[in-house]
Design a protein around this motif. Structure first.
Motif, short mmCIF file in Angstrom:
data_model
loop_
_atom_site.label_atom_id
_atom_site.label_comp_id
_atom_site.label_asym_id
_atom_site.label_seq_id
_atom_site.Cartn_x
_atom_site.Cartn_y
_atom_site.Cartn_z
N ARG A 1 0.85 -1.18 0.00
CA ARG A 1 0.00 0.00 0.00
C ARG A 1 0.89 1.23 0.00
NH1 ARG A 1 -5.19 0.83 1.46
NH2 ARG A 1 -5.44 -1.30 2.15
N ASN A 2 0.49 2.27 -0.69
CA ASN A 2 1.25 3.52 -0.73
C ASN A 2 0.81 4.38 0.46
OD1 ASN A 2 2.75 5.72 -1.38
ND2 ASN A 2 1.54 6.32 -3.15
N CYS A 3 1.57 4.31 1.53
CA CYS A 3 1.26 5.08 2.74
C CYS A 3 2.29 6.19 2.89
CB CYS A 3 1.28 4.19 3.97
SG CYS A 3 -0.09 3.05 4.03
N ALA A 4 1.81 7.39 2.99
CA ALA A 4 2.70 8.54 3.08
C ALA A 4 3.27 8.73 4.49
CB ALA A 4 1.96 9.81 2.66
N ILE A 5 2.63 8.14 5.48
CA ILE A 5 3.08 8.35 6.85
C ILE A 5 3.01 7.02 7.61
CG2 ILE A 5 0.79 9.06 7.64
CD1 ILE A 5 2.16 11.09 9.48
N ALA A 6 4.05 6.72 8.37
CA ALA A 6 4.12 5.48 9.15
C ALA A 6 3.23 5.60 10.39
CB ALA A 6 5.56 5.21 9.55
N ILE B 1 -7.98 3.38 12.04
CA ILE B 1 -8.31 2.60 10.84
C ILE B 1 -7.17 2.69 9.83
CG2 ILE B 1 -9.87 2.45 8.85
CD1 ILE B 1 -12.12 3.33 10.80
N TYR B 2 -6.66 3.88 9.62
CA TYR B 2 -5.53 4.08 8.71
C TYR B 2 -4.31 3.27 9.16
CZ TYR B 2 -1.62 6.35 6.35
OH TYR B 2 -0.49 6.58 5.64
N ALA B 3 -3.96 3.38 10.44
CA ALA B 3 -2.77 2.70 10.96
C ALA B 3 -2.92 1.18 10.89
CB ALA B 3 -2.51 3.14 12.40
N ARG B 4 -4.11 0.70 11.09
CA ARG B 4 -4.34 -0.75 11.04
C ARG B 4 -4.03 -1.32 9.65
NH1 ARG B 4 -9.40 -4.30 13.19
NH2 ARG B 4 -8.67 -6.21 12.23
N ILE C 1 -1.61 -10.06 3.14
CA ILE C 1 -1.59 -9.57 4.52
C ILE C 1 -2.49 -8.34 4.59
CG2 ILE C 1 -0.15 -8.63 6.37
CD1 ILE C 1 1.75 -10.46 3.91
N GLN C 2 -3.57 -8.46 5.38
CA GLN C 2 -4.50 -7.34 5.57
C GLN C 2 -4.87 -7.26 7.04
OE1 GLN C 2 -7.68 -8.22 2.76
NE2 GLN C 2 -6.95 -6.53 1.53
N ALA C 3 -4.60 -6.10 7.63
CA ALA C 3 -4.89 -5.84 9.04
C ALA C 3 -4.30 -6.94 9.93
CB ALA C 3 -6.39 -5.71 9.27
N GLN C 4 -3.05 -7.28 9.68
CA GLN C 4 -2.28 -8.28 10.42
C GLN C 4 -2.84 -9.70 10.29
OE1 GLN C 4 -2.98 -5.18 12.03
NE2 GLN C 4 -1.00 -4.52 11.30
N GLN C 5 -3.73 -9.95 9.35
CA GLN C 5 -4.20 -11.30 9.06
C GLN C 5 -3.52 -11.77 7.78
OE1 GLN C 5 -8.45 -11.06 8.78
NE2 GLN C 5 -8.74 -11.18 10.99
#
Length: 151
Positions: free
Chosen positions: A10-15, A62-65, A85-89
């Motif tokens: 996923r392209n996430c701009a912030i950790a 929700i974003y961080a998850r 891998i989605q939401a740690q699953q």
């Protein structure tokens, strides 16, 4: 032995850690202003600030998850390992390299369909259209290379 790997993220701009720091600064600023107005008699501003920061917290959670969601595809000796891998699953699929079939863009959802012996896996949900084409081209080249070396 791994022959080739793709890690589609996923392209996430912030950790998530940076997001927490940003949220703390946002809360401090908002609550400072709200307390200033509350001291002047406008108590409803503090109530609004608390509701606002709660809503922002839910959105950030929700974003961080989902910030670490990804698809990992590894071409091994005789099979393809696909990890979603989605939401740690984590969901894992093993596809036989000799029978694998690829559909470049499934029209129903815009994903790349990988299929072997009845097992179907959609990948590429984090890729742009241009990256989809690039991935499909690379994947087909690797399949051809593997089948040529096996035969």
């Amino acid at each position: 032995m791994v022959k080739r790997e793709w890690d589609l993220r996923r392209n996430c701009a912030i950790a998530p850690r940076q997001l927490g720091f940003f949220y703390a600064i946002l809360c401090a600023t908002s609550l400072t202003v709200a307390i200033g107005f509350t001291l002047r008699g406008a108590w409803f501003v503090l109530l609004f600030a608390v509701v606002e920061m709660s809503a922002v917290a839910v959105a950030f959670l929700i974003y961080a998850r989902h910030a670490t969601d990804r698809e990992h595809i590894a071409m091994l000796d005789d099979y393809l390992l696909v990890e979603l891998i989605q939401a740690q699953q984590v969901r894992r699929f093993k596809l036989d390299l000799r029978t694998i079939r690829i559909a470049a863009r499934d029209s129903s959802n815009g994903l790349v369909l990988l299929e072997a012996l009845g097992t179907r896996v959609d990948v590429g949900q984090f890729l742009t259209e241009w990256k989809h084409r690039e991935f499909v081209q690379e994947f087909r080249q690797e399949l051809q290379r593997v089948s040529a070396s096996a035969g």
